[in-house]
Structures are given as structure tokens and as C-alpha cells.
Design a protein around this motif. Structure first.
Motif, short mmCIF file in Angstrom:
data_model
loop_
_atom_site.label_atom_id
_atom_site.label_comp_id
_atom_site.label_asym_id
_atom_site.label_seq_id
_atom_site.Cartn_x
_atom_site.Cartn_y
_atom_site.Cartn_z
N SER A 6 -2.54 15.01 -25.42
CA SER A 6 -2.36 15.21 -23.98
C SER A 6 -1.28 14.28 -23.46
N LEU A 7 -0.69 14.66 -22.35
CA LEU A 7 0.33 13.86 -21.67
C LEU A 7 -0.18 13.54 -20.28
N ARG A 8 -0.25 12.25 -19.96
CA ARG A 8 -0.68 11.79 -18.64
C ARG A 8 0.50 11.12 -17.93
N TRP A 9 0.55 11.28 -16.62
CA TRP A 9 1.66 10.70 -15.87
C TRP A 9 1.15 10.19 -14.52
N GLU A 10 1.84 9.18 -13.99
CA GLU A 10 1.55 8.63 -12.67
C GLU A 10 2.87 8.29 -11.99
N LEU A 11 2.93 8.54 -10.70
CA LEU A 11 4.11 8.22 -9.90
C LEU A 11 3.64 7.68 -8.56
N VAL A 14 0.86 -1.18 0.00
CA VAL A 14 0.00 0.00 0.00
C VAL A 14 0.89 1.23 0.00
N GLY A 15 0.41 2.33 -0.59
CA GLY A 15 1.21 3.54 -0.59
C GLY A 15 0.58 4.65 -1.40
N PRO A 16 1.18 5.85 -1.37
CA PRO A 16 0.63 7.02 -2.05
C PRO A 16 1.05 7.07 -3.52
N ALA A 17 0.30 7.84 -4.29
CA ALA A 17 0.62 8.07 -5.69
C ALA A 17 0.16 9.47 -6.08
N ARG A 44 6.87 3.09 -8.96
CA ARG A 44 6.34 2.92 -10.31
C ARG A 44 6.14 4.27 -10.98
N LEU A 45 6.38 4.32 -12.28
CA LEU A 45 6.20 5.53 -13.08
C LEU A 45 5.51 5.15 -14.37
N LYS A 46 4.53 5.97 -14.77
CA LYS A 46 3.87 5.77 -16.06
C LYS A 46 3.78 7.10 -16.78
N LEU A 47 4.19 7.11 -18.06
CA LEU A 47 4.04 8.26 -18.94
C LEU A 47 3.22 7.82 -20.15
#
Length: 225
Positions: free
Chosen positions: A196-201, A181-184, A217-220
Motif C-alpha cells: 500500500s501507499l500512504r500519503w499526507e500533505l 495550526v492548519g489543515p491536512a 509538510r509532505l509524507k509518502l
């Protein structure tokens, strides 16, 4: 412990993308994802997995995507397999209190000669300023080392819509040898009327001794029409 570690490497990392059910007609995307796990029985020496993919919506309810995968202890620079995906949007957005979709995946690992078939049920609910997303998966895995077996997975995200470019979230992942479990942070920047550019960390902490201590984890994702 070494057997569990090798199986964890063969299966990949439980911490990855949490899918939404929506498909937008004519949309195309280039996507890059990387996950890095360190510590615990799952990744005592560290594990890095990278994915580079291209996807497109072929109808207003069906999207297809293909990835090449790199996997390794440090940089995951070498090619180790590929993945094919098909995602169906089952309900119209807002038609019911929960929006539904289904994802089918096929992954072939060259390094460990593992094949995986995955079926995921996707659920998303919006309530006020929050978005709740859940993915429940059934996995069939066939490998020379362990034979054929079924596994399950579950991931969930609760996200607060603060601003389009910055939405804080809390994530949970569960798989055969992982609980975390953790923050993003999630964001989107509009580059033009069609691009558009979407990102997640995200940063996940393992909840038991078999789980990796920390997984990043990283998503672009570049979306265009």
C-alpha cells in the motif's frame, strides 16, 4: 533574533510526522518526508528538511526505523545527519477507549554538532467517523553552542474518515519556539493484497512571531510485507 533562528535550525522543525501507536508484524516500509518553513523568527530565509527512511516490525509490538536527513535553506540536498527510532505498541487496538504507544528517537546532526534524545507518548482514540491522535514529547538536546537542555513538544491531529484515499484533518503543533495550526489531507491506496501507499500533505500557519509564518509538510510511505 539571529540566535533564535540558528537554534530553530539546529532543533529542526516542529511540524513533522504525527505517529500512530500501531505495529503490524512483518510489515516493512520505505518513507520519505519533507518539511519547508518560511518566515518569522524561526525561518526568515526559509528552512527545508528532508528524511528518507527504512523501517520494519521486528515483533508484533516493536518497530525499528532509520533515516538519513538533509537540511538546508533551499533544497536540503546535502546530508546533514541521521535518526534512529524505536516504537512500542503498549495496548491492543480497541482494548481500551484510548490506544497507547511509546516512541524513542536518537538524532545526530553533523552540521551543527547537535545530539537529541526524544521520548514520546502516543495516544489514539477512534470515535464514530473521527480519529484523534496526540504525541507528547520530552526532548534532551546537547550541543556545543547551547549546551545541554530539556524541551517539550506536543502535536495533535483530528481526522475524519471520509474515504480511505482522502481523509481531511486538522493539526496542531507546539514546541519551544513554535505554535502552529492548519489543515491536512491523509490518504491510502492499496497496490496489492500486501502493498500500500500512504500519503499526507499539511499546511500550518504560525500563531506567534517566533513561529514560521507558513510550514508545508509532505509524507509518502510505501508499506509492504
Amino acid at each position: 533574533m539571529s540566535l533564535l533562528s540558528s537554534l530553530g535550525l539546529a532543533d529542526g522543525l516542529a511540524v513533522d510526522k504525527i505517529y500512530a501507536p500501531y505495529v503490524n508484524l512483518l510489515e516493512k516500509e520505505l518513507e520519505y518526508r519533507v518539511s519547508r518553513a518560511q518566515g518569522g523568527i524561526q525561518a526568515p530565509n526559509g528552512v527545508v528538511i528532508q528524511r528518507l527512511g527504512f523501517g520494519a516490525a521486528v515483533t508484533d509490538t516493536l518497530a525499528l526505523e532509520a533515516y538519513i536527513i538533509g537540511r538546508g535553506d533551499d533544497d536540503a540536498a546535502s546530508f546533514s545527519g541521521y535518526e534512529l527510532e524505536a516504537r512500542w505498541q503498549l495496548t491492543e487496538q480497541g482494548e481500551y477507549s484510548v490506544d497507547w504507544g511509546v516512541l524513542l528517537e536518537y538524532e545526530k546532526s553533523r552540521d551543527s554538532d547537535v545530539e537529541e534524545l526524544v521520548a514520546k507518548l502516543i495516544a489514539l482514540r477512534e470515535q464514530g467517523g473521527y480519529i484523534f491522535t496526540a504525541n507528547a514529547g520530552l526532548i534532551y538536546e546537547d550541543s556545543e553552542a547551547a549546551g545541554a537542555e530539556f524541551e517539550t513538544s506536543f502535536s495533535a491531529q483530528a481526522r475524519y474518515r471520509f474515504q480511505p484515499y482522502l481523509e481531511p484533518a486538522l493539526e496542531f503543533y507546539a514546541a519551544e519556539d513554535y505554535r502552529g495550526v492548519g489543515p491536512a489531507l491523509v490518504g491510502m491506496t492499496r497496490l496489492s493484497t500486501t502493498d500500500s501507499l500512504r500519503w499526507e500533505l499539511g499546511s500550518l500557519l504560525g500563531l506567534d512571531e517566533s513561529s514560521a509564518d507558513v510550514t508545508l509538510r509532505l509524507k509518502l510511505e510505501y508499506e509492504f510485507y
